[in-house]
Write an enzyme that holds these catalytic residues in place. Structure first.
Site, PDB file in Angstrom:
ATOM      1  CB  THR A  61     -55.112  25.647  -1.473  1.00 21.73           C
ATOM      2  OG1 THR A  61     -54.145  25.762  -0.391  1.00 21.73           O
ATOM      3  CG2 THR A  61     -54.956  25.821  -2.708  1.00 21.73           C
ATOM      4  CE  LYS A  65     -57.178  26.277   3.026  1.00 19.42           C
ATOM      5  NZ  LYS A  65     -56.268  25.780   4.246  1.00 19.42           N
ATOM      6  CG  ASN A  86     -59.613  21.781   4.003  1.00 19.29           C
ATOM      7  OD1 ASN A  86     -60.552  21.212   4.493  1.00 19.29           O
ATOM      8  ND2 ASN A  86     -58.370  21.121   4.195  1.00 19.29           N
ATOM      9  N   GLY A 128     -54.030  34.080  12.157  1.00 21.53           N
ATOM     10  CA  GLY A 128     -54.969  34.411  11.156  1.00 21.53           C
ATOM     11  C   GLY A 128     -55.722  32.895  10.496  1.00 21.53           C
ATOM     12  CE  LYS A 154     -56.059  38.429  11.848  1.00 27.36           C
ATOM     13  NZ  LYS A 154     -55.396  38.324  10.626  1.00 27.36           N
ATOM     14  CG  MET A 213     -49.637  24.631  11.199  1.00 26.12           C
ATOM     15  SD  MET A 213     -50.748  25.553  11.748  1.00 26.12           S
ATOM     16  CE  MET A 213     -52.025  25.560  10.422  1.00 26.12           C
TER      17      MET A 213
END
Length: 268
Positions: A61, A65, A86, A128, A154, A213
């Site tokens: 986590t 990662k 993960n 991200g 991004k 999330m």
């Protein structure tokens, strides 16, 4: 007894040991699963020592990662595209295999909610690390994605990386296409930091279902609180995704797929 762990920093808040031990009990697998605090400077040495001492696998986590991915010898396609993992598994030949079960965990939880049908429009807020892990399974589930980020470049770079795998387009937060969305997914970690919403309320009102999330035990996340304040319905936090990604990791290690919904119902 086969040893597994979750590595992170901080780690005290992790629900992974509770979830994985429930999955093991349900499937009659005898394992030991613990939480390990990763050292920000010496994580790589710690992780390699963990496997040298006989561990069979681990979850990874924040904030490790990407660093764990770099240590692996072999990769699943979804880990490779995310450039992050993960889940690590020690193979019979001693090599480390990296997978990323975040995205398939999200897809599995959307299926539990009955929010996943082919050819839907999905708006994802944030480009991200959390987003990188979920794009491939969503595209493989035939979702049409608008990826919005405060920094357009991004979002554009990420959309271009995943365009060979399905229909995905980039947008800045203030130029999101004005169209209906079957699911709006919040993948920003900031939520409402400083009291500012990640996206204009008028955009949210174009959505039919809302998935964060993130999850916070016993209280609403800022994104969920915002959705409720706007009178929106069909709202879920990410706890089901957490249990589902754990179940997919467990399946990789043990060859047995648990009933994640039963464990989710126990723990929610």
């Amino acid at each position: 007894m086969d040893l597994y762990a979750v590595w992170g920093n901080p780690i005290v808040q992790s629900k992974s040991p509770l979830i994985q031990n429930k999955l093991a009990t349900q499937t009659h697998q005898t394992i030991e699963y613990i939480a390990k605090l990763g050292d920000l400077d010496a994580f790589e040495q710690q992780l390699l020592a963990f496997f040298e001492e006989g561990a069979k696998g681990c979850n990874i986590t924040s904030p490790f990662k990407e660093r764990a991915y770099q240590l692996a010898d072999e990769y699943s396609q979804r880990a490779k595209l995310a450039e992050a993992c993960n889940t690590l598994k020690k193979l019979d030949d001693g090599k480390l295999y990296a997978d990323n079960t975040d995205g398939i965990g999200l897809v599995t939880d959307l299926e539990r909610l009955n929010w996943l049908r082919p050819n839907q429009r999905v708006l994802i807020l944030g480009a991200g690390g959390a987003t990188k892990g979920v794009l491939l399974p969503l595209l493989q589930a035939q979702q049409n994605i608008v990826l919005a980020n405060r920094t357009f470049l991004k979002a554009k770079e990420l959309a271009e990386r995943f365009q060979p795998y399905g229909n995905i387009q980039a947008a800045s937060m203030d130029s999101i296409p004005l169209q209906t969305y079957d699911v709006v997914i919040n993948a920003t970690s900031a939520g409402l930091s400083g009291g500012t919403a990640p996206v204009d309320a008028e955009i949210l009102k174009l959505g039919s279902a809302f998935y964060d999330m993130q999850y916070t035990k016993g209280t609403d996340t800022p994104f969920i609180a915002l959705c409720k304040s706007l009178g929106l319905t069909n709202i879920s936090d990410g706890f089901g995704m957490l249990v589902a990604q754990a179940a997919h990791s467990f399946h990789l290690w043990r060859g047995v797929m648990p009933n994640f919904v039963a464990v989710y119902e126990q723990l929610k």
